[in-house]
Design an enzyme around this catalytic site. Structure first.
Site, PDB file in Angstrom:
ATOM      1  N   ARG A 702      42.121  50.583  31.075  1.00 31.82           N
ATOM      2  CA  ARG A 702      42.872  51.382  32.043  1.00 31.82           C
ATOM      3  C   ARG A 702      44.331  51.303  31.655  1.00 31.82           C
ATOM      4  O   ARG A 702      45.135  50.666  32.332  1.00 31.82           O
ATOM      5  CB  ARG A 702      42.663  50.844  33.455  1.00 31.82           C
ATOM      6  CG  ARG A 702      41.262  51.080  33.956  1.00 31.82           C
ATOM      7  CD  ARG A 702      41.208  51.060  35.430  1.00 31.82           C
ATOM      8  NE  ARG A 702      41.402  49.709  35.962  1.00 31.82           N
ATOM      9  CZ  ARG A 702      41.238  49.420  37.236  1.00 31.82           C
ATOM     10  NH1 ARG A 702      40.924  50.347  38.091  1.00 31.82           N
ATOM     11  NH2 ARG A 702      41.410  48.199  37.653  1.00 31.82           N
ATOM     12  N   ASN A 727      40.405  42.847  27.483  1.00 30.50           N
ATOM     13  CA  ASN A 727      38.979  42.550  27.489  1.00 30.50           C
ATOM     14  C   ASN A 727      38.152  43.560  26.712  1.00 30.50           C
ATOM     15  O   ASN A 727      37.007  43.292  26.371  1.00 30.50           O
ATOM     16  CB  ASN A 727      38.482  42.485  28.933  1.00 30.50           C
ATOM     17  CG  ASN A 727      37.946  41.122  29.273  1.00 30.50           C
ATOM     18  OD1 ASN A 727      37.867  40.251  28.420  1.00 30.50           O
ATOM     19  ND2 ASN A 727      37.555  40.924  30.513  1.00 30.50           N
ATOM     20  N   ARG A 758      39.707  35.453  32.347  1.00 35.63           N
ATOM     21  CA  ARG A 758      40.858  35.368  33.241  1.00 35.63           C
ATOM     22  C   ARG A 758      41.335  33.920  33.389  1.00 35.63           C
ATOM     23  O   ARG A 758      42.506  33.670  33.605  1.00 35.63           O
ATOM     24  CB  ARG A 758      40.438  35.917  34.594  1.00 35.63           C
ATOM     25  CG  ARG A 758      41.341  35.545  35.725  1.00 35.63           C
ATOM     26  CD  ARG A 758      40.982  36.284  36.963  1.00 35.63           C
ATOM     27  NE  ARG A 758      41.501  37.645  36.866  1.00 35.63           N
ATOM     28  CZ  ARG A 758      41.305  38.579  37.792  1.00 35.63           C
ATOM     29  NH1 ARG A 758      40.589  38.326  38.828  1.00 35.63           N
ATOM     30  NH2 ARG A 758      41.816  39.769  37.639  1.00 35.63           N
ATOM     31  N   ASP A 774      45.116  41.496  39.286  1.00 35.21           N
ATOM     32  CA  ASP A 774      44.342  42.591  38.709  1.00 35.21           C
ATOM     33  C   ASP A 774      45.294  43.621  38.132  1.00 35.21           C
ATOM     34  O   ASP A 774      46.437  43.740  38.571  1.00 35.21           O
ATOM     35  CB  ASP A 774      43.476  43.232  39.791  1.00 35.21           C
ATOM     36  CG  ASP A 774      42.321  42.332  40.163  1.00 35.21           C
ATOM     37  OD1 ASP A 774      41.865  41.594  39.281  1.00 35.21           O
ATOM     38  OD2 ASP A 774      41.896  42.358  41.329  1.00 35.21           O
ATOM     39  N   ASP A 775      44.801  44.397  37.183  1.00 37.15           N
ATOM     40  CA  ASP A 775      45.710  45.328  36.512  1.00 37.15           C
ATOM     41  C   ASP A 775      46.221  46.410  37.454  1.00 37.15           C
ATOM     42  O   ASP A 775      47.268  46.998  37.213  1.00 37.15           O
ATOM     43  CB  ASP A 775      45.075  45.932  35.252  1.00 37.15           C
ATOM     44  CG  ASP A 775      43.723  46.560  35.529  1.00 37.15           C
ATOM     45  OD1 ASP A 775      43.297  46.574  36.705  1.00 37.15           O
ATOM     46  OD2 ASP A 775      43.078  47.024  34.578  1.00 37.15           O
ATOM     47  N   GLU A 863      34.041  35.844  39.625  1.00 36.01           N
ATOM     48  CA  GLU A 863      34.837  34.771  39.027  1.00 36.01           C
ATOM     49  C   GLU A 863      35.861  34.241  40.024  1.00 36.01           C
ATOM     50  O   GLU A 863      36.188  33.056  40.022  1.00 36.01           O
ATOM     51  CB  GLU A 863      35.491  35.248  37.727  1.00 36.01           C
ATOM     52  CG  GLU A 863      36.837  35.947  37.857  1.00 36.01           C
ATOM     53  CD  GLU A 863      36.739  37.342  38.466  1.00 36.01           C
ATOM     54  OE1 GLU A 863      35.631  37.760  38.825  1.00 36.01           O
ATOM     55  OE2 GLU A 863      37.781  38.011  38.595  1.00 36.01           O
ATOM     56  N   ASP A 864      36.315  35.126  40.918  1.00 36.61           N
ATOM     57  CA  ASP A 864      37.297  34.693  41.911  1.00 36.61           C
ATOM     58  C   ASP A 864      36.666  33.755  42.936  1.00 36.61           C
ATOM     59  O   ASP A 864      37.289  32.787  43.385  1.00 36.61           O
ATOM     60  CB  ASP A 864      37.940  35.904  42.582  1.00 36.61           C
ATOM     61  CG  ASP A 864      36.919  36.969  42.966  1.00 36.61           C
ATOM     62  OD1 ASP A 864      35.711  36.752  42.739  1.00 36.61           O
ATOM     63  OD2 ASP A 864      37.326  38.010  43.493  1.00 36.61           O
ATOM     64  N   ARG A 907      27.904  39.573  45.445  1.00 41.40           N
ATOM     65  CA  ARG A 907      28.774  38.499  45.907  1.00 41.40           C
ATOM     66  C   ARG A 907      28.045  37.582  46.892  1.00 41.40           C
ATOM     67  O   ARG A 907      28.258  36.365  46.879  1.00 41.40           O
ATOM     68  CB  ARG A 907      30.074  39.070  46.476  1.00 41.40           C
ATOM     69  CG  ARG A 907      30.958  39.601  45.337  1.00 41.40           C
ATOM     70  CD  ARG A 907      32.121  40.397  45.777  1.00 41.40           C
ATOM     71  NE  ARG A 907      33.356  39.665  46.028  1.00 41.40           N
ATOM     72  CZ  ARG A 907      34.180  39.206  45.095  1.00 41.40           C
ATOM     73  NH1 ARG A 907      33.885  39.342  43.832  1.00 41.40           N
ATOM     74  NH2 ARG A 907      35.293  38.605  45.422  1.00 41.40           N
TER      75      ARG A 907
END
Ligand SMILES: *[C@@H]1O[C@H](CO)[C@@H](O)[C@H](O)[C@H]1NC(C)=O
Ligand SMILES: *[C@@H]1O[C@H](CO)[C@@H](O)[C@H](O)[C@H]1NC(C)=O
Ligand SMILES: *[C@@H]1O[C@H](CO)[C@@H](O)[C@H](O)[C@H]1NC(C)=O
Ligand SMILES: *[C@@H]1O[C@H](CO)[C@@H](O)[C@H](O)[C@H]1NC(C)=O
Length: 950
Positions: A702, A727, A758, A774-775, A863-864, A907
């Site tokens: 992105r 990535n 990350r 985040d981007d 991952e968070d 999640r």
């Protein structure tokens, strides 16, 4: 001139013409009169108009009296002919038209002027705004200069220049041969250990005699082959291992377990198995075995075989490492008690462990074992006499044990709601039971898995001290402890005052096990019932920590042996390995640059000085960390196997010290006088010296979104560097313009596309504080600044913006759900916009079970959540949420509803899986949110708030 004033003239004039009208009335009829009057009135008004516009064009300052007298000169207008009148009317109309044109022009002119005026005032506003920005910039520059001056002053004043590291002293000679001069039974570190081989900066090199080449067992006997291979392999992974015997600090000799079948069938004693001559002829033995470590590790729980190989054998100045020691044989602070190696060589072992809840299990206490008889510790003659001795022994020294057995039996059958599983005879009977011999210790009943089942059902596991009290530890007792911890049964050591558990120099066993003198057996039941649930869970968790870290795998066991000897010598561990940061660009490629965008909001508030990059000091506490935090390093967070550049738990100076003597690096607010917003934004303040932070952005295809995010970082105070983790396997477009934001942007080529990237501990990260974003996250500068300042006070926690929580789903499936709804409690702060300490990146990548990272890769999600689990598990603290303003646009969240649902379903699954791995739910709730101090406070106008908007 307005239309109104024109209309008013004929009315005014009416009274002046009244006399002439009176003359007429006598001669003509009324109807005619009325028509004529109307006509006259109309004409008069036209004349008036004409005249007025005329005189006005001649003389703008004409006054009202003169107007009247000139009008009177037209008195005889009634005599005009109709044609004349008509032309006059036409002329009037023409005049009217020209006047309105004139009016229109004037109006347009007016408008033009008005526009010009507003243009100018806009300009003034712009200039004012510009001035404000310039002023802010100037202020910022001023404070930057002040900070730079402070840094320079510090550099100049610093009268203790940083000492260069002493040269790594490596001894470069093999041990010389010395004759034994003292009784080895009196060995302690100060008199038997040669410290000169182990300099503080040596890195603690260890040498292993290849067990395949140097066996110290007589031919015909063999060390357990599996053990031999495993130890060789796991030690190979230990970073301290060296191939050069001349530089080694210690020399490891693997003795190992001698295969049981041989030992029993041949009925021989240890002297026949162990070849002392072979020991003495080890190439670096040096005559007395200085700095040698004899590893007598057992893989089985049968103490008969592995127990006391070195009993009554002079091993010189060598350190003995084993599980079985007699009281008079163990040299305190010199020899090392270790658990038997019962686990796999390495890998994830969490599946072995039971879940920690419920705190109270089916059985309050369990025990499965029976008296074991030891033939090998006796001479042949003793074996013959054993049958006779047994009766006598049971009568005297074992009296207490018999009482204990009886009492426990009574307790089990007594009237109580508590259940016990106490078994003193194995079913089916073990081989040794009837074969005679002397009672040495309790043997374990049943199979590994049957015992595991009972222990998983037990709140406490009874561990009886060796029957023969001249033993302070036996491998059978150690094996029992191992099994109890693995299954989460809290060990209760009866006779705890007569035994020593493994690594007792460093492991705080009292947090994980209950020690009781045998005489307290009658108080046992009462005591166990008195332990509250929260303490049960604490002890169980602590036990599991010990088991996982030091016992569960051969790797852990071997590393622990090395670490505890190293720790004893005061040598720091080797530094934890960082991850290299390869650039996506090759050396020849120069990425294009573009100017950064300065957004309105960021420009109008000065948030802090812009300083040159300043990495956080690293490895400052090499020699004090293990002294001050030794207890925590072994028993809490972290681990003793690696040296970390900084910890989130570093010591804090008292606030007077930073004014008296230890001021280096401190930036107190208002030079210590404190202050509101203005002073606040000029210095970093706080309990810690100045520091900066690194932004880590994970991105995947992105580019424009990323570039925009990067551009917004221009002029952010305290920013050290930005790391972009690329990535995607596709390299960035060559014509992509990277914004120049005043700090380096490092674009790292990720090893593969994984969200775990990350949290890789990249060597390019030079600060303790890491802002993970985040981007596409849009954080404002003031929010970042405030988040950073809050993190500085909560360095061991996740500090960030998007809060989430775990919710118990009672109705549906009695499991955990991930929830992002509004709530007054939260338990996670997502790392899409959060500060964490770099230390946790090491732990995430190296310490967290692989299964968790695999799950993250499987779902490309969570991952968070994993990072929140990790930090809450280590610190037992919830995260800190900062400010209310920021709304988290779920980045990378799928747009369509069904996909969105998948994201949430994953999640949910992640949370429940992580709970399985950790053995409990480590997340903790919090109702706390950090807002800046003067937020929503009324303050006088001459004072500034800490931040304008937050
Ligand atoms: C304990 O063990 C030692 C050595 O193995 C032995 O000499 C002693 O007799 C034993 N004592 C008992 C009570 O079994
Ligand atoms: C370096 O990278 C650029 C763009 O990615 C490429 O065009 C160029 O050929 C590369 N040069 C070398 C020496 O690999
Ligand atoms: C501490 O240890 C690290 C890693 O071995 C080393 O790089 C650093 O220079 C050491 N620092 C001091 C002050 O000894
Ligand atoms: C969030 O709230 C909405 C509306 O109250 C509810 O329908 C939804 O089930 C909640 N989501 C979760 C995950 O609890």
């Amino acid at each position: 001139m307005s239309g109104n004033s024109l209309e008013s003239v004929p009315l005014y004039h009416q009274s002046g013409t009244r006399r002439e009208i009176c003359h007429w009335i006598a001669h003509i009829k009324l109807s005619r009169i009325i028509i004529v009057i109307l006509l006259i009135l109309f004409i008069v008004s036209l004349f008036n108009h004409y005249y007025l516009s005329k005189v006005e064009s001649e003389n703008q300052t004409l006054d009202i009296h003169r107007t009247r007298s000139k009008l009177e000169a037209f008195d005889d207008f009634t005599s005009m002919k109709a044609s004349e009148l008509k032309s006059r009317i036409e002329e009037m109309l023409r005049i009217k038209g020209s006047v309105s044109n004139e009016l229109r022009d004037l109006e347009a002119k007016r408008q033009r002027l008005q526009n010009e005026v507003s243009g100018f005032s806009q300009r003034i506003d712009d200039l004012k705004q510009d001035l404000l920005h310039q002023q802010t910039d100037l202020d910022r520059l001023k404070i930057s200069v002040v900070q730079a001056q402070a840094a320079q002053r510090e550099a100049v004043e610093r009268n203790t220049p940083e000492l260069a590291l002493p040269k790594r002293i490596l001894i470069n000679s093999l041990p010389i041969t010395m004759l034994p001069t003292m009784d080895s039974r009196n060995c302690r570190m100060y008199n038997c250990f040669d410290h000169s081989r182990c300099a503080l900066t040596s890195g603690f090199p260890i040498y292993l005699y290849d067990p395949d080449l140097f066996s110290i067992v007589n031919s015909g006997w063999d060390i357990d082959g599996f053990l031999r291979t495993t130890i060789k392999q796991t030690l190979g992974y230990n970073a301290h291992l060296t191939n050069n015997p001349a530089e080694a600090c210690i020399y490891l000799v693997l003795v190992g377990e001698i295969l049981s079948t041989q030992a029993i069938t041949k009925k021989l004693n240890y002297e026949k198995m162990l070849n002392v001559k072979k020991l003495l002829s080890l190439p670096y033995w040096g005559g007395d075995g200085r700095n040698h470590v004899l590893l007598n590790l057992a893989r089985r729980d049968l103490s008969v075989n592995s127990e006391n190989l070195f009993n009554d054998i002079d091993t010189g100045r060598a350190i003995i490492v084993q599980s079985t020691f007699k009281r008079n044989q163990y040299r305190d602070g010199f020899d090392l008690i270790v658990p038997p190696i019962l686990g796999p060589p390495g890998g994830d072992i969490w599946q072995e462990c039971a879940q920690m809840v419920p705190a109270r299990r089916r059985y309050l206490l369990s025990f499965q074992g029976e008296m074991k008889f030891n033939k090998l510790s006796m001479t042949t003659r003793q074996i013959d006499d054993a049958e006779i001795d047994l009766e006598r022994l049971a009568d005297d020294e074992n009296n207490l044990d018999n009482f204990i057995i009886q009492h426990l039996r009574d307790m089990t059958s007594g009237v109580t709601f508590d259940k016990f599983f106490i078994q003193f005879e194995c079913i089916p009977a073990t081989e040794e039971q009837n074969s005679g011999g002397m009672a040495l210790d309790w043997s374990l009943c049943g199979t590994d898995s049957s015992r595991k089942e009972i222990l998983r059902d037990s709140t406490f596991a009874l561990i009886l001290a060796p029957i023969n009290s001249s033993y302070i530890t036996t491998s059978s007792m150690q094996a029992r402890l191992y099994e109890a911890l693995r299954s989460g049964a809290i060990p209760v050591v009866l006779g705890g005052d007569q035994v020593l558990l493994s690594y007792s120099e460093v492991i705080a066993w009292r947090r994980a096990a209950i020690f009781l003198p045998k005489a307290r057996v009658t108080e046992l039941h009462f005591l166990l019932r008195a332990v509250p649930d929260s303490d049960l869970l604490f002890m169980r968790r602590q036990g599991r920590l010990i088991w996982e870290r030091f016992m569960g795998t051969a790797q852990g066991a071997v590393d622990t042996i090395v670490a505890s000897i190293r720790d004893r010598l005061g040598i720091p561990p080797l530094p934890a390995t960082q991850h290299s940061s390869p650039s996506v660009f090759n050396e020849s490629f120069v990425p294009l640059k573009s100017d950064a965008i300065i957004s309105e909001a960021e420009a109008e508030e000065s948030l802090g000085p812009l300083e040159p990059p300043y990495p956080s000091p690293a490895f400052k506490r090499n020699y004090t960390m293990m002294l001050i935090h030794g207890h925590e390093i072994w028993n809490d967070w972290v681990n003793p196997f690696s040296l970390y550049p900084q910890l989130p738990f570093d010591t804090v100076l008292s606030s007077d010290a930073k004014f008296i003597g230890s001021d280096v690096g401190f930036r107190p607010i208002g030079k210590g006088a404190g202050g509101a917003g203005k002073e606040f934004s000029e210095s970093l303040g706080g309990n810690h010296p100045r520091e900066q932070f690194t932004i880590v952005i994970l991105t995947y295809e992105r580019e424009q979104v990323l570039i925009n995010s990067l551009a917004r970082l221009y002029g952010l105070p305290y920013l050290n560097k930005v790391l972009v983790i690329w990535n995607s396997p596709k390299l960035p477009m060559e014509d992509l313009r990277w914004p120049d934001i005043g700090v380096p942007i490092v674009i790292i080529k990720a090893p593969r596309n994984s969200l775990n990237n990350r949290f890789l501990p990249f060597d390019a990260i030079e600060t303790e504080a890491v802002l993970s974003v985040d981007d596409d996250a849009h954080l404002r500068h003031d929010e970042i600044m405030f988040g950073f300042r809050v993190w500085r006070e909560h360095r061991d926690q996740v500090v960030g913006f998007p809060g989430r929580f775990h919710a118990w789903d009672q109705n549906f499936h009695n499991a955990w759900n991930y929830n992002s709804n509004y709530s007054c409690e939260l338990s996670m702060v997502l790392t899409g916009a959060a500060f964490i300490h770099k230390h946790y990146m090491y732990l995430y990548s190296n310490w967290l079970p692989q299964a968790i990272r695999d799950k993250v890769d499987e779902y490309m999600n969570c991952e968070d959540i994993a990072m929140n689990f990790l930090i809450s598990h280590l610190t037992r603290k919830p995260p800190v949420k900062v400010t209310s303003r920021w709304t988290f646009r779920c980045p990378g969240c799928p747009v369509s509803l069904s996909e969105d649902d998948t994201h949430f379903q994953e999640r949910h699954k992640c949370i429940n899986f992580f709970v399985q791995v950790f053995g409990y739910m480590p997340l903790l709730n919090t109702q706390y949110r950090a807002d800046s101090i003067l937020f929503k406070t009324r303050i006088s106008h001459d004072k500034q708030k800490c931040f304008k908007f937050i």
